[in-house]
Design an enzyme around this catalytic site. Structure first.
Site, mmCIF file in Angstrom:
data_model
loop_
_atom_site.group_PDB
_atom_site.id
_atom_site.type_symbol
_atom_site.label_atom_id
_atom_site.label_comp_id
_atom_site.label_asym_id
_atom_site.label_seq_id
_atom_site.Cartn_x
_atom_site.Cartn_y
_atom_site.Cartn_z
ATOM 1 N N ARG A 146 -0.950 4.970 -0.736
ATOM 2 C CA ARG A 146 -1.866 6.024 -0.311
ATOM 3 C C ARG A 146 -2.406 5.814 1.106
ATOM 4 N NH1 ARG A 146 -4.887 8.793 -4.190
ATOM 5 N NH2 ARG A 146 -4.581 7.013 -5.564
ATOM 6 N N CYS B 119 0.063 30.377 -13.343
ATOM 7 C CA CYS B 119 -0.516 31.061 -14.500
ATOM 8 C C CYS B 119 -1.251 30.050 -15.345
ATOM 9 C CB CYS B 119 0.580 31.747 -15.287
ATOM 10 S SG CYS B 119 1.156 33.164 -14.389
ATOM 11 N N TYR C 121 -6.450 14.581 -11.871
ATOM 12 C CA TYR C 121 -7.488 13.542 -11.709
ATOM 13 C C TYR C 121 -8.830 14.109 -11.251
ATOM 14 C CZ TYR C 121 -3.084 10.980 -10.950
ATOM 15 O OH TYR C 121 -1.811 10.489 -11.032
ATOM 16 N N PRO D 15 0.817 -1.210 0.000
ATOM 17 C CA PRO D 15 0.000 0.000 0.000
ATOM 18 C C PRO D 15 0.855 1.266 0.000
ATOM 19 C CG PRO D 15 0.101 -0.950 2.193
ATOM 20 C CD PRO D 15 0.846 -1.879 1.300
HETATM 21 N N1 LLP Z 1 1.966 -1.218 -6.286
HETATM 22 C C1 LLP Z 1 1.990 -0.871 -7.581
HETATM 23 C C2 LLP Z 1 2.597 -1.773 -8.544
HETATM 24 C C3 LLP Z 1 1.436 0.347 -7.984
HETATM 25 O O1 LLP Z 1 1.463 0.676 -9.262
HETATM 26 C C4 LLP Z 1 0.873 1.215 -7.016
HETATM 27 C C5 LLP Z 1 0.331 2.506 -7.400
HETATM 28 C C6 LLP Z 1 0.885 0.813 -5.667
HETATM 29 C C7 LLP Z 1 1.435 -0.411 -5.339
HETATM 30 C C8 LLP Z 1 0.330 1.659 -4.568
HETATM 31 O O2 LLP Z 1 -1.023 1.909 -4.713
HETATM 32 P P1 LLP Z 1 -1.841 2.687 -3.564
HETATM 33 O O3 LLP Z 1 -1.861 1.808 -2.357
HETATM 34 O O4 LLP Z 1 -1.124 3.959 -3.298
HETATM 35 O O5 LLP Z 1 -3.176 2.894 -4.128
HETATM 36 N N2 LLP Z 1 -0.794 9.244 -8.803
HETATM 37 C C9 LLP Z 1 -2.072 8.596 -8.587
HETATM 38 C C10 LLP Z 1 -1.925 7.221 -8.041
HETATM 39 C C11 LLP Z 1 -1.126 6.303 -8.931
HETATM 40 C C12 LLP Z 1 -0.935 4.960 -8.327
HETATM 41 C C13 LLP Z 1 0.049 4.193 -9.112
HETATM 42 N N3 LLP Z 1 0.346 2.920 -8.595
HETATM 43 C C14 LLP Z 1 -2.905 9.482 -7.669
HETATM 44 O O6 LLP Z 1 -2.425 10.527 -7.250
HETATM 45 O O7 LLP Z 1 -4.046 9.153 -7.363
#
Ligand code: LLP
Length: 470
Positions: A322, A390, A363, A320
């Site tokens: 986020r 800007c 997003y 995880p």
């Molecule tokens: N593992 C892999 C292979 C991933 O691609 C990602 C996120 C994670 C783990 C972690 O996922 P999480 O637990 O954070 O959901 N920039 C975007 C989010 C992109 C996530 C990319 N991969 C945003 O700001 O919402």
């Protein structure tokens, strides 16, 4: 002043303080808007980690990312402890450091026993520099460069192989760069759909990531014949900011079945990584499952499928990002200009914007804010919080419900720990803000504020372009 007055009077800031919904349950950080240590002090100011946010801004400048160590540690422990409770086999939680990769955050996660998932040479270098042991680092990426692969091989981290090109490159590089076989996992595209923003979905079949499940026979056959590669397991990640439990439950089951299939190729895999993706609360209407519930469902799915297939339990990993870090951080801005567009809206501008938080413009992400120096004041205005770039689209929050604000007020945007600093830019040549970690009334700098000197550090002015005035 033209603004829609909310029908219900609300205390703008205090309504977001962490609350125990169920008195017997521990608070899951991903279900809160403010860090767990958030309080309002006698000056009616927001306090995080025992530090007054307005004082922090005076001390460290504005804008400022403020990371609450207790909240981050609580999230790490909840993941770790839930696996201990619900999974009888071995487990390892990795922090997906793309959410926020820097020395201090890697060090905190590692000190809680977490490993680190990295997606580039830069993230790998940072995790190693933070002292994370290579056995607990996993390198991802759909187009890793040769120098990145060599750094990974030489440091002894596990490489999560994404595609044929990488697999074949690795066979060559491993032989050249290491006497030992390279520890790898295979990333598969599970074809599981989940409801999240299109850009942050990764597990559906039309994805740039991972091997196609239809190619598995060929992939397993190839891998089983490579003495330079030590394939230890399988990986999949289905997306991010997911509120449903079903997709991860399905993923656990599907992956165990693939795991079972590898035996007939003579592969003896031991690790299963089900990725990350648990969502967080950005607004009152977001209702993600708790960390504990997410882990529980996955552990049950893996255990049940293993039992049905008569397989030993694999080492279970998840990664995880986020849900581990988002809620532990807030961004404090200083309010400057206000513009009233009669009968349309009021813009309240802050001293940052899309460069320190590109998520709203990228997003259409929705955030909530409080005024740190007016925490108990009633909501009286509906305003649009604008950044200082800007670019008309540089809007941080539409229809923010705030008390009356004035220049110099400190506006705090909540839940900015994930994909904010890590996606920050220098657009319009704004220096990146500083970040501090707070705990027990103490604040320490973890990322220095960039200076104008930093901004031109990489600039080169060729001799022939100097003194070019006409
Ligand atoms: N593992 C892999 C292979 C991933 O691609 C990602 C996120 C994670 C783990 C972690 O996922 P999480 O637990 O954070 O959901 N920039 C975007 C989010 C992109 C996530 C990319 N991969 C945003 O700001 O919402």
């Amino acid at each position: 002043m033209v603004s829609t007055h909310p029908t219900e009077v609300q205390h703008a800031g205090t309504q977001y303080l962490p609350q125990k919904r169920n008195p017997n349950a521990t608070i899951s950080p991903n279900q809160e808007l403010l860090p767990l240590t958030a309080k309002v002090n006698s000056n009616d100011c927001l306090e995080i980690g025992g530090c007054d946010v307005t004082t922090l801004v005076q001390q460290f400048g504005s804008p400022l990312y403020i990371l609450d160590e207790d909240t981050l540690r609580a999230a790490c422990r909840q993941y770790r402890d839930a696996f201990k409770q619900y999974y009888p086999g071995v487990s390892q939680v990795l922090y997906a450091s793309k959410a926020w990769n820097c020395l201090a955050v890697c060090a905190i996660a590692a000190s809680e026993g977490l490993g680190i998932d990295v997606v580039s040479g830069g993230e790998l270098y940072t995790a190693l520099a933070a002292g994370v042991s290579p056995e607990k680092i996993y390198l991802h990426g759909n187009n890793k460069s040769q120098p990145e692969l060599v750094l990974a091989i030489e440091s002894g981290v596990t490489i999560v192989v994404d595609n044929w090109y990488e697999l074949k490159t690795l066979v060559e590089l491993s032989t050249q760069h290491s006497a030992l076989s390279t520890r790898i996992m295979l990333r598969l595209t599970p074809g599981i759909e989940c409801h999240t923003h299109e850009y942050i979905r990764t597990g559906h079949l039309d994805s740039k990531f991972g091997f196609d499940p239809n190619d598995l026979d060929e992939v397993f056959t190839f891998v089983s014949k490579q003495p330079s590669l030590n394939c230890v397991g399988l990986h999949a990640h289905i997306g991010s900011q997911i509120f449903e439990l079903q997709p991860h439950q399905d993923l656990g089951a599907v992956m165990v079945q693939w795991f079972r299939d590898t035996a007939k190729y003579g592969l003896s895999l031991t690790e299963l990584n089900i990725g990350g993706g648990l969502g967080i609360r950005y607004t009152e209407s977001d209702d993600p499952p708790s960390i504990e519930d997410w882990v529980k469902v996955i552990c049950a799915a893996v255990q049940e499928t293993c039992a049905a297939e008569n397989l030993p339990l694999p080492k279970l990993l998840c990664e995880p990002g986020r849900s581990l870090i988002a809620t532990s951080c807030i961004t404090a801005y200083t309010i400057g200009a206000t513009k009233v567009v009669p009968d349309i809206r009021t813009y309240v501008s802050v001293d940052g914007g899309m460069s320190d938080n590109p998520r709203p413009i990228t997003y259409q992400s929705v955030y909530r804010a409080v005024v740190a120096n007016k925490m108990s004041a009633n909501v009286t205005e509906t305003v649009t919080v604008a950044g200082k770039h800007c670019e008309s689209g540089d809007i941080l929050i539409k229809n923010a419900q705030l008390p009356k604000t004035e220049p110099g007020d400190i506006l705090v945007v909540m839940a900015t720990g994930a994909y904010n600093y890590s996606m920050a830019s220098n657009y319009n040549r704004l220096p990146r803000p500083a970040a501090v970690v707070v705990a027990n009334g103490e604040a320490n700098l973890i990322l220095q504020r960039e200076t104008y000197q930093d901004l031109i550090r990489q600039d080169c002015l060729p001799e022939r372009l100097k003194k070019s005035e006409v």
